[in-house]
Design a protein around this motif. Structure first.
Motif, PDB file in Angstrom:
ATOM      1  N   LEU A 326       0.865  -1.193   0.000  1.00  0.00           N
ATOM      2  CA  LEU A 326       0.000   0.000   0.000  1.00  0.00           C
ATOM      3  C   LEU A 326       0.895   1.235   0.000  1.00  0.00           C
ATOM      4  CD1 LEU A 326      -2.743  -1.100   2.557  1.00  0.00           C
ATOM      5  CD2 LEU A 326      -2.747  -1.334   0.068  1.00  0.00           C
ATOM      6  N   ALA A 327       1.402   1.579  -1.171  1.00  0.00           N
ATOM      7  CA  ALA A 327       2.397   2.649  -1.274  1.00  0.00           C
ATOM      8  C   ALA A 327       1.725   4.015  -1.368  1.00  0.00           C
ATOM      9  CB  ALA A 327       3.286   2.422  -2.498  1.00  0.00           C
ATOM     10  N   SER A 357      -9.430  -3.885  16.406  1.00  0.00           N
ATOM     11  CA  SER A 357      -9.181  -4.491  15.096  1.00  0.00           C
ATOM     12  C   SER A 357      -8.754  -3.403  14.115  1.00  0.00           C
ATOM     13  CB  SER A 357     -10.427  -5.210  14.578  1.00  0.00           C
ATOM     14  OG  SER A 357     -11.504  -4.305  14.436  1.00  0.00           O
ATOM     15  N   VAL A 358      -7.717  -3.717  13.330  1.00  0.00           N
ATOM     16  CA  VAL A 358      -7.156  -2.782  12.359  1.00  0.00           C
ATOM     17  C   VAL A 358      -7.227  -3.416  10.979  1.00  0.00           C
ATOM     18  CG1 VAL A 358      -5.110  -1.483  11.674  1.00  0.00           C
ATOM     19  CG2 VAL A 358      -5.602  -1.837  14.102  1.00  0.00           C
ATOM     20  N   ARG A 359      -7.596  -2.609   9.974  1.00  0.00           N
ATOM     21  CA  ARG A 359      -7.684  -3.134   8.618  1.00  0.00           C
ATOM     22  C   ARG A 359      -7.094  -2.113   7.652  1.00  0.00           C
ATOM     23  NH1 ARG A 359     -13.169  -4.294   5.050  1.00  0.00           N
ATOM     24  NH2 ARG A 359     -12.131  -5.365   3.305  1.00  0.00           N
ATOM     25  N   CYS A 360      -6.204  -2.560   6.770  1.00  0.00           N
ATOM     26  CA  CYS A 360      -5.627  -1.726   5.707  1.00  0.00           C
ATOM     27  C   CYS A 360      -5.955  -2.368   4.365  1.00  0.00           C
ATOM     28  CB  CYS A 360      -4.110  -1.617   5.864  1.00  0.00           C
ATOM     29  SG  CYS A 360      -3.572  -0.905   7.429  1.00  0.00           S
ATOM     30  N   ARG A 361      -6.370  -1.564   3.391  1.00  0.00           N
ATOM     31  CA  ARG A 361      -6.768  -2.130   2.107  1.00  0.00           C
ATOM     32  C   ARG A 361      -6.595  -1.099   1.004  1.00  0.00           C
ATOM     33  NH1 ARG A 361     -12.012  -0.388   0.828  1.00  0.00           N
ATOM     34  NH2 ARG A 361     -13.004   0.783   2.544  1.00  0.00           N
ATOM     35  N   LYS A 362      -6.683  -1.607  -0.225  1.00  0.00           N
ATOM     36  CA  LYS A 362      -6.638  -0.761  -1.409  1.00  0.00           C
ATOM     37  C   LYS A 362      -8.067  -0.423  -1.814  1.00  0.00           C
ATOM     38  CE  LYS A 362      -3.960   0.872  -4.854  1.00  0.00           C
ATOM     39  NZ  LYS A 362      -2.795   1.745  -4.660  1.00  0.00           N
ATOM     40  N   ASP A 363      -8.347   0.868  -2.041  1.00  0.00           N
ATOM     41  CA  ASP A 363      -9.692   1.294  -2.435  1.00  0.00           C
ATOM     42  C   ASP A 363      -9.576   2.137  -3.699  1.00  0.00           C
ATOM     43  OD1 ASP A 363     -12.342   1.953  -2.612  1.00  0.00           O
ATOM     44  OD2 ASP A 363     -12.365   3.302  -0.883  1.00  0.00           O
ATOM     45  N   GLY A 364      -9.466   1.475  -4.843  1.00  0.00           N
ATOM     46  CA  GLY A 364      -9.268   2.194  -6.099  1.00  0.00           C
ATOM     47  C   GLY A 364      -7.899   2.844  -6.120  1.00  0.00           C
ATOM     48  N   ALA A 432     -15.898   2.645  19.026  1.00  0.00           N
ATOM     49  CA  ALA A 432     -15.529   3.738  18.119  1.00  0.00           C
ATOM     50  C   ALA A 432     -14.947   3.180  16.833  1.00  0.00           C
ATOM     51  CB  ALA A 432     -14.524   4.657  18.804  1.00  0.00           C
ATOM     52  N   LEU A 433     -15.137   3.920  15.743  1.00  0.00           N
ATOM     53  CA  LEU A 433     -14.608   3.530  14.436  1.00  0.00           C
ATOM     54  C   LEU A 433     -13.915   4.735  13.813  1.00  0.00           C
ATOM     55  CD1 LEU A 433     -14.374   1.469  12.124  1.00  0.00           C
ATOM     56  CD2 LEU A 433     -16.552   2.365  11.242  1.00  0.00           C
ATOM     57  N   LEU A 434     -12.597   4.609  13.598  1.00  0.00           N
ATOM     58  CA  LEU A 434     -11.817   5.661  12.955  1.00  0.00           C
ATOM     59  C   LEU A 434     -11.456   5.199  11.555  1.00  0.00           C
ATOM     60  CD1 LEU A 434      -9.371   6.490  15.900  1.00  0.00           C
ATOM     61  CD2 LEU A 434     -11.507   7.645  15.320  1.00  0.00           C
ATOM     62  N   THR A 435     -11.850   5.968  10.543  1.00  0.00           N
ATOM     63  CA  THR A 435     -11.571   5.610   9.147  1.00  0.00           C
ATOM     64  C   THR A 435     -10.823   6.751   8.476  1.00  0.00           C
ATOM     65  OG1 THR A 435     -13.703   6.488   8.424  1.00  0.00           O
ATOM     66  CG2 THR A 435     -13.620   4.137   8.967  1.00  0.00           C
ATOM     67  N   GLY A 436      -9.943   6.379   7.553  1.00  0.00           N
ATOM     68  CA  GLY A 436      -9.184   7.390   6.834  1.00  0.00           C
ATOM     69  C   GLY A 436      -8.671   6.861   5.518  1.00  0.00           C
ATOM     70  N   TRP A 437      -8.138   7.760   4.698  1.00  0.00           N
ATOM     71  CA  TRP A 437      -7.559   7.346   3.415  1.00  0.00           C
ATOM     72  C   TRP A 437      -6.456   8.314   3.012  1.00  0.00           C
ATOM     73  CZ3 TRP A 437      -7.674  10.847  -0.530  1.00  0.00           C
ATOM     74  CH2 TRP A 437      -8.618  11.863  -0.451  1.00  0.00           C
ATOM     75  N   LEU A 438      -5.577   7.810   2.157  1.00  0.00           N
ATOM     76  CA  LEU A 438      -4.482   8.591   1.594  1.00  0.00           C
ATOM     77  C   LEU A 438      -4.414   8.299   0.101  1.00  0.00           C
ATOM     78  CD1 LEU A 438      -1.744   7.855   4.291  1.00  0.00           C
ATOM     79  CD2 LEU A 438      -2.798  10.087   3.865  1.00  0.00           C
ATOM     80  N   PRO A 439      -4.027   9.295  -0.706  1.00  0.00           N
ATOM     81  CA  PRO A 439      -3.878   9.023  -2.140  1.00  0.00           C
ATOM     82  C   PRO A 439      -2.722   8.070  -2.407  1.00  0.00           C
ATOM     83  CG  PRO A 439      -3.096  11.221  -1.625  1.00  0.00           C
ATOM     84  CD  PRO A 439      -3.734  10.693  -0.382  1.00  0.00           C
ATOM     85  N   GLY A 440      -2.936   7.132  -3.358  1.00  0.00           N
ATOM     86  CA  GLY A 440      -1.884   6.169  -3.682  1.00  0.00           C
ATOM     87  C   GLY A 440      -0.676   6.833  -4.290  1.00  0.00           C
ATOM     88  N   ALA A 441       0.440   6.110  -4.300  1.00  0.00           N
ATOM     89  CA  ALA A 441       1.704   6.666  -4.762  1.00  0.00           C
ATOM     90  C   ALA A 441       1.679   7.011  -6.238  1.00  0.00           C
ATOM     91  CB  ALA A 441       2.836   5.678  -4.480  1.00  0.00           C
ATOM     92  N   ASN A 442       0.814   6.367  -7.036  1.00  0.00           N
ATOM     93  CA  ASN A 442       0.739   6.646  -8.462  1.00  0.00           C
ATOM     94  C   ASN A 442      -0.152   7.806  -8.815  1.00  0.00           C
ATOM     95  OD1 ASN A 442      -1.564   5.334  -7.696  1.00  0.00           O
ATOM     96  ND2 ASN A 442      -1.729   4.045  -9.513  1.00  0.00           N
TER      97      ASN A 442
END
Length: 443
Positions: A326-327, A357-364, A432-442
């Motif tokens: 997940l770059a 519980s922690v989850r990391c994934r690719k979302d588009g 509690a649920l904390l959600t976030g996202w970051l733009p991919g490296a590409n």
């Protein structure tokens, strides 16, 4: 509202200054001559000379009837038709006839001649010729003055008054009256200046409000930091005084005092670190040390660093990582700090023997993550104010249940600096649920 440009207004004003006197001149000429056909100076002079000669012959032929009222009446009618006046004097300078008693003076255009018969002077005649262009000239001057008055009035209404009101509004705004109304104008250039001035005023108003908010936040931060620093310092001082005065005599009690001092110093260290990071992000606008970062690795390192804290509360931390890398492009230190704050918040608010519980994934094109705990979750007020600096949900600022109140604020601002986002909420199954996202490296 339709507007016109200054050059158009100027052209209209000059056109009015030229046309109104000309209209007045034509109207006066028509009133005097009954026609708007203009004769040249030569034609006019020739016509006038012929009329004067004819009138002279008429008066000279009626020399014997100069005193006859009927003849005087006929002469008066002829003179009126020719727009002339006449005065007849006897040989002894006695006035026998005058068509207009007020028509006299050195400025009047006259023809003077004497009537002589058989070598004897019968009398003298003064013939007053029609006025040249005096009426038309007066009418033209009156029209010019009227045109200047109209143009000056409109100039003040369209140009000067809006500028005066704009100057007054500028002074009011400079005195802090943000509700001062800017005047409108039918002149396009002034309207454009007014619109630009209005945008500037709105920007200044927003800046002033933002400054007031920042000042209020600054006061709050100073008061909160003073309180947060005083609490562990007071505890440290108390325990150190106890050790100095010999209250802690046994090794067990001395060890307990040292443990408390160590805990309080750790709290101070954490508070100072949080304040430094917050100030750096908020005010210094530090440049990011960008590199390609794997969010899987960042989250794994953060979980490992919080392992001892979770172990003391017997809280289980489970993680689900993406199979691929997940770059993202960003500052690895700041990103790890953001994840540490989120996990620390989850550990502190999870009851003993709870689960995170922690989850990391690719979302588009995005890299998404989610952190869920089994704590009490967020209240309605906390959902609205979770990212406010130094805000903590508990009513008292008790460090046994809450941190400095900067963790979520710092984490969200780090996400925003990296072009991402962070949101808080409550999980469907509680906690509690904390959600976030970051733009991919590409991207």
């Amino acid at each position: 509202m339709r507007t016109i440009r200054i050059r158009t207004f100027t052209f209209i004003g000059l056109y009015a200054i030229f046309m109104i006197p000309w209209i007045f001149y034509i109207a006066a000429y028509y009133m005097e001559n009954g026609t708007i056909r203009f004769a040249t100076d030569t034609q006019h002079e020739r016509l006038l000379r012929g009329q004067a000669a004819e009138m002279m012959r008429l008066i000279e032929s009626g020399a014997g009837e100069w005193s006859d009222p009927d003849w005087q009446e006929r002469l008066h009618d002829r003179l009126r038709q020719a727009k002339m006046d006449a005065a007849i004097y006897s040989a002894s300078d006695e006035e026998l006839f005058r068509s207009d008693p007020e028509r006299d003076g050195p400025m009047a255009a006259t023809e003077r001649f004497s009537v002589v018969a058989d070598g004897q002077l019968l009398g003298r005649v003064v013939l007053y010729l029609p006025g040249s262009n005096a009426l038309q000239a007066v009418a033209a001057i009156a029209g010019l003055l009227l045109a200047l008055f109209i143009v000056g009035f409109e100039l003040r209404r369209f140009l000067l008054k809006p500028l005066e009101r704009m100057s007054l509004a500028a002074r009011q705004i400079a005195d802090g009256d943000w509700d001062a109304r800017l005047p409108s104008s039918r002149i396009k250039e002034i309207a454009e200046v007014r619109d630009g001035f209005d945008v500037m005023v709105k920007g200044l108003r927003q800046a002033s409000r933002k400054q007031a908010e920042l000042e209020e936040e600054r006061r709050f931060v100073i008061a909160a930091v003073a309180h947060d620093l005083r609490t562990p310092l007071f505890a440290l001082r108390g325990y150190l005084d106890g050790m100095e005065q010999g209250i802690a005599r046994s090794p067990e009690k001395l060890a307990r005092y040292l443990a408390v001092c160590k805990e309080k110093s750790a709290q101070l260290d954490r508070l100072v670190e949080d304040l430094f990071t917050f100030t750096k992000l908020e005010y210094l606008d530090a440049e990011l040390h960008r590199s390609t970062v794997d969010v899987n690795r960042v989250m794994r390192d953060a979980i490992e660093s919080l392992g001892p804290q979770a172990g003391r509360k017997h809280v289980a931390v489970t993680a689900e990582y993406a199979e691929e890398e997940l770059a993202v492009v960003g500052d690895s230190h700041l990103l790890e700090r953001a994840m540490n704050n989120l996990l620390d918040n989850a550990v502190r608010h999870t009851s003993p023997h709870g689960e995170i519980s922690v989850r990391c994934r690719k979302d588009g094109a995005k890299v998404a993550f989610a952190i869920r705990d089994t704590g009490p979750g967020f209240s309605e007020e906390e959902l609205q104010r979770a990212f406010e600096p130094l805000y903590r949900g508990e009513a008292s600022r008790n460090r046994s249940t809450g941190g400095a109140g900067l963790g979520l604020t710092i984490s969200r601002r780090i996400m925003l600096q990296h072009g991402g986002e962070l949101a808080v909420g409550n999980d469907t199954y509680g906690g509690a649920l904390l959600t976030g996202w970051l733009p991919g490296a590409n991207q």
